[in-house]
Every structure is written in C-alpha cells, then in structure tokens.
Write a protein that holds these residues in place. Structure first.
Motif, PDB file in Angstrom:
ATOM      1  N   PHE A  33      -2.532   8.144  13.710  1.00  0.00           N
ATOM      2  CA  PHE A  33      -2.212   8.290  12.282  1.00  0.00           C
ATOM      3  C   PHE A  33      -0.871   7.671  11.943  1.00  0.00           C
ATOM      4  O   PHE A  33      -0.096   7.311  12.829  1.00  0.00           O
ATOM      5  CB  PHE A  33      -2.218   9.774  11.875  1.00  0.00           C
ATOM      6  CG  PHE A  33      -1.000  10.551  12.286  1.00  0.00           C
ATOM      7  CD1 PHE A  33      -0.888  11.088  13.552  1.00  0.00           C
ATOM      8  CD2 PHE A  33       0.038  10.747  11.384  1.00  0.00           C
ATOM      9  CE1 PHE A  33       0.245  11.808  13.930  1.00  0.00           C
ATOM     10  CE2 PHE A  33       1.175  11.472  11.745  1.00  0.00           C
ATOM     11  CZ  PHE A  33       1.274  12.001  13.023  1.00  0.00           C
ATOM     12  N   GLU A  34      -0.605   7.576  10.652  1.00  0.00           N
ATOM     13  CA  GLU A  34       0.699   7.177  10.129  1.00  0.00           C
ATOM     14  C   GLU A  34       1.017   8.023   8.908  1.00  0.00           C
ATOM     15  O   GLU A  34       0.111   8.379   8.130  1.00  0.00           O
ATOM     16  CB  GLU A  34       0.706   5.694   9.704  1.00  0.00           C
ATOM     17  CG  GLU A  34       0.982   4.721  10.818  1.00  0.00           C
ATOM     18  CD  GLU A  34       2.333   4.900  11.493  1.00  0.00           C
ATOM     19  OE1 GLU A  34       3.332   5.171  10.796  1.00  0.00           O
ATOM     20  OE2 GLU A  34       2.392   4.759  12.721  1.00  0.00           O
ATOM     21  N   GLY A  35       2.282   8.317   8.732  1.00  0.00           N
ATOM     22  CA  GLY A  35       2.774   8.954   7.505  1.00  0.00           C
ATOM     23  C   GLY A  35       3.656   7.940   6.809  1.00  0.00           C
ATOM     24  O   GLY A  35       4.581   7.402   7.422  1.00  0.00           O
ATOM     25  N   ILE A  36       3.358   7.649   5.547  1.00  0.00           N
ATOM     26  CA  ILE A  36       4.041   6.588   4.800  1.00  0.00           C
ATOM     27  C   ILE A  36       4.464   7.185   3.453  1.00  0.00           C
ATOM     28  O   ILE A  36       3.894   8.197   3.020  1.00  0.00           O
ATOM     29  CB  ILE A  36       3.066   5.389   4.597  1.00  0.00           C
ATOM     30  CG1 ILE A  36       2.369   5.030   5.920  1.00  0.00           C
ATOM     31  CG2 ILE A  36       3.761   4.173   4.011  1.00  0.00           C
ATOM     32  CD1 ILE A  36       1.194   4.056   5.778  1.00  0.00           C
ATOM     33  N   ARG A  37       5.421   6.560   2.803  1.00  0.00           N
ATOM     34  CA  ARG A  37       5.804   7.037   1.474  1.00  0.00           C
ATOM     35  C   ARG A  37       5.879   5.884   0.486  1.00  0.00           C
ATOM     36  O   ARG A  37       6.218   4.763   0.877  1.00  0.00           O
ATOM     37  CB  ARG A  37       7.206   7.649   1.524  1.00  0.00           C
ATOM     38  CG  ARG A  37       7.253   9.153   1.463  1.00  0.00           C
ATOM     39  CD  ARG A  37       8.699   9.531   1.332  1.00  0.00           C
ATOM     40  NE  ARG A  37       8.984  10.888   1.710  1.00  0.00           N
ATOM     41  CZ  ARG A  37       9.173  11.893   0.838  1.00  0.00           C
ATOM     42  NH1 ARG A  37       9.074  11.691  -0.456  1.00  0.00           N
ATOM     43  NH2 ARG A  37       9.471  13.105   1.255  1.00  0.00           N
ATOM     44  N   SER A  38       5.569   6.200  -0.754  1.00  0.00           N
ATOM     45  CA  SER A  38       5.823   5.206  -1.799  1.00  0.00           C
ATOM     46  C   SER A  38       6.822   5.794  -2.781  1.00  0.00           C
ATOM     47  O   SER A  38       6.857   7.007  -3.011  1.00  0.00           O
ATOM     48  CB  SER A  38       4.535   4.806  -2.510  1.00  0.00           C
ATOM     49  OG  SER A  38       4.112   5.826  -3.372  1.00  0.00           O
TER      50      SER A  38
END
Ligand SMILES: *Cc1c(COP(=O)(O)O)cnc(C)c1O
Length: 291
Positions: A33-38
């Motif tokens: 998985f990955e955790g990303i932010r915008s």
C-alpha cells in the motif's frame, strides 16, 4: 452523494466497496500500500509514492495490473469524482482471490487495486503546537532480513503491536528500536533529532522505512544549508537532543517534546522544527500533480 471508492477500474459507493473474504490481502496481509496526500488540488510526491508502491510489489513478486501512469490517472480520477481539494489517499494492491492456503500461485486472477480517498484528521492541532510525548516500546522493528521495513506491505502487525504497547502505557506514539537497540522509527513515522543546529535521522539500512516526508525534510534542510546526517541514533542521543520531531505523510511534521519521561530540549517545539514545519507546508502548497 457518498464517498466513492475505486476498485479495479470501477467506482463503488462506500457501502458497496468490498473485496472477497478469500483475498490473500485479508487472509495473509499479502499485498502492498501507499498513503499519499493532496493539498489544494496538488497531489504531493505522487510519482515517488507510486514508484515505492511498485518497488514494494516487485519484492513480493506481486504484479500490479496497471502501469504507474495508469495508477496516477486512477488516483486523480478518484480525487475528482469525490470532489476533494485536500485529501488523504490510500492505494492498496492485494494479491487477490485465492484458496485458504498461503501459496500466492493459487491467486489466479489479477491483483486487486483499491484507491480510497478521504479527509483525515490525524493528530489533534493542539499536539502540533505543544508537541508529542512518546515512549520506547519492547517490540523491535522487523529485521530487514526477515520482513524488510522498506516494503510497505499490508502486514503491519509489527507496528500495530508497538502502537498497542504505547497506548497501554498511556502514550499516543511509540519509538521502535532495531534489533541492535538503536532507534529505528515510530509506528508509521520516521524520527529526526536536532543537535547543535544539525539534523540527524536513522539510516534506512537498519529497520527504518525511507519515508518520502523524511526525504522532503532532508531536501528542505539542504536548501536551507542545515547539515543533515543519516546516522545510527541511540536512545541516549535522543534523550539529549535539543529538538526532536516525527515525519510521515499522514502526520506531516510533528514535534516531540518528551521521550520516556525525559524532556527534549526546553520541552517546547524547537525553532528548527517550527521552521521545517513552515517550509514543509509551503512546499506542499506549491509542488505536486495538479488535478
Ligand atoms: C509510511 C511509513 C512512514 C512514513 O513514510 P512517508 O513516505 O513519509 O509517508 C514511516 N514509517 C513507516 C513504518 C511507514 O509505514
């Protein structure tokens, strides 16, 4: 209109966003998985996150049925369909449906790609002003030669055990050591200290995930001509640092003011930490993939 979740090319309402109970992601934590932010319609370090996703998948021999460019497009579509300007984005790729044995060859279909976007409030605002108190826990970080922490896998029990130990002791976050007893990282965040105006963070070789926020802090330090070292850290050095802070996509940069009952510096967030928090917030507002 409710939250929409991307699963294998289609969007589902939150209540209908489901995978099989035979998915090895559920049965064995077999997936990545990955955790990303915008931030304000800019996805921060999207390429870097997707590159790390593919590296995690490569090591566990999981074939992602999309190209990096296709995943990037899917992330952007998911943000758009949900109308988010600021969001936390979770990309999950599971091994897919198999039988009850752990043999991944039994997962005959394609890997399952899930993209969830949502608003998150991570730590309360107060803790960014006052700083976190953390505790060293007994569970050590996974050994790189057993389950390398560079793999952001769905098997997070190592970190969850550490989190439980911290919470049982009355703290929000845990300091995890590596198998030699050096400071590795926290349950989902990297750690930095400041000493004599210079930054120190554990190297990635021991049991520390090479965080993208960590890399960003190293870049900011460079641009501000602050010396930064990737160096093994003992608890002694942590206790006697003048400032400490954690970094991660979800937490961003959060000051640490007490470790195992020892006050860090003045017990208030330090000036280098506050400067880095300000610069980080500038970078996230100006860089990224626009949508
Ligand atoms: C994701 C994660 C981090 C932080 O990495 P970022 O790329 O900055 O989000 C640190 N440690 C662990 C264990 C993680 O899972």
């Amino acid at each position: 209109m409710g939250l929409k979740v991307y699963i294998n090319g289609k969007f589902y309402e939150k209540k209908d966003a489901k995978v099989s109970v035979f998915d090895h992601g559920l049965l064995y934590g077999d997936g990545v998985f990955e955790g990303i932010r915008s931030y304000n319609r800019l996805v921060f370090k999207l390429k870097e996150h997707i590159e790390r996703l593919f590296e995690s998948a490569h090591t566990i021999m999981l074939e992602i049925p999309l190209t990096p460019e296709q995943i990037i497009k899917a992330v952007v579509s998911t943000l758009k369909i949900n109308g988010f300007k600021d969001a936390y984005i979770r990309v999950v790729v599971t091994r897919g449906e198999g039988d009850l044995g752990l043999d991944p060859r039994k997962c005959k279909g394609k890997a399952c790609v899930i993209i969830i976007t949502d608003r998150i409030v991570f730590y309360p605002e107060r803790l960014y002003k006052e700083g976190l108190q953390v505790v060293t826990v007994p569970t050590v970080r996974n050994l790189p030669e057993a389950l390398n922490p560079q793999i952001k896998s769905l098997n997070y029990l190592n970190n969850i055990l550490a989190k439980i130990e911290a919470v049982n002791s009355g703290f929000e976050e845990a300091i995890m050591l590596d198998s030699l007893g050096y400071v590795a990282e926290c349950t989902g965040d990297n750690i930095f200290i400041v000493k004599r105006g210079e930054l120190y963070t554990p190297p990635q070789c021991m049991g520390t995930l090479r965080g993208i926020t960590r890399d960003t802090v190293l870049e900011i330090a460079k641009s501000k001509r602050i010396a930064a070292h990737e160096h093994v850290l003992t608890r002694h050095e942590l206790y006697n640092s003048s400032e400490a802070f954690l970094t991660g996509t979800a937490a961003e940069i959060i000051p640490v003011v007490k470790v195992d009952g020892r006050l860090i510096g003045s017990g208030r967030p330090g000036k280098t930490t506050l400067m880095l928090m300000k610069e980080f917030s500038k970078v996230t507002k100006t860089e990224g993939v626009r949508y």
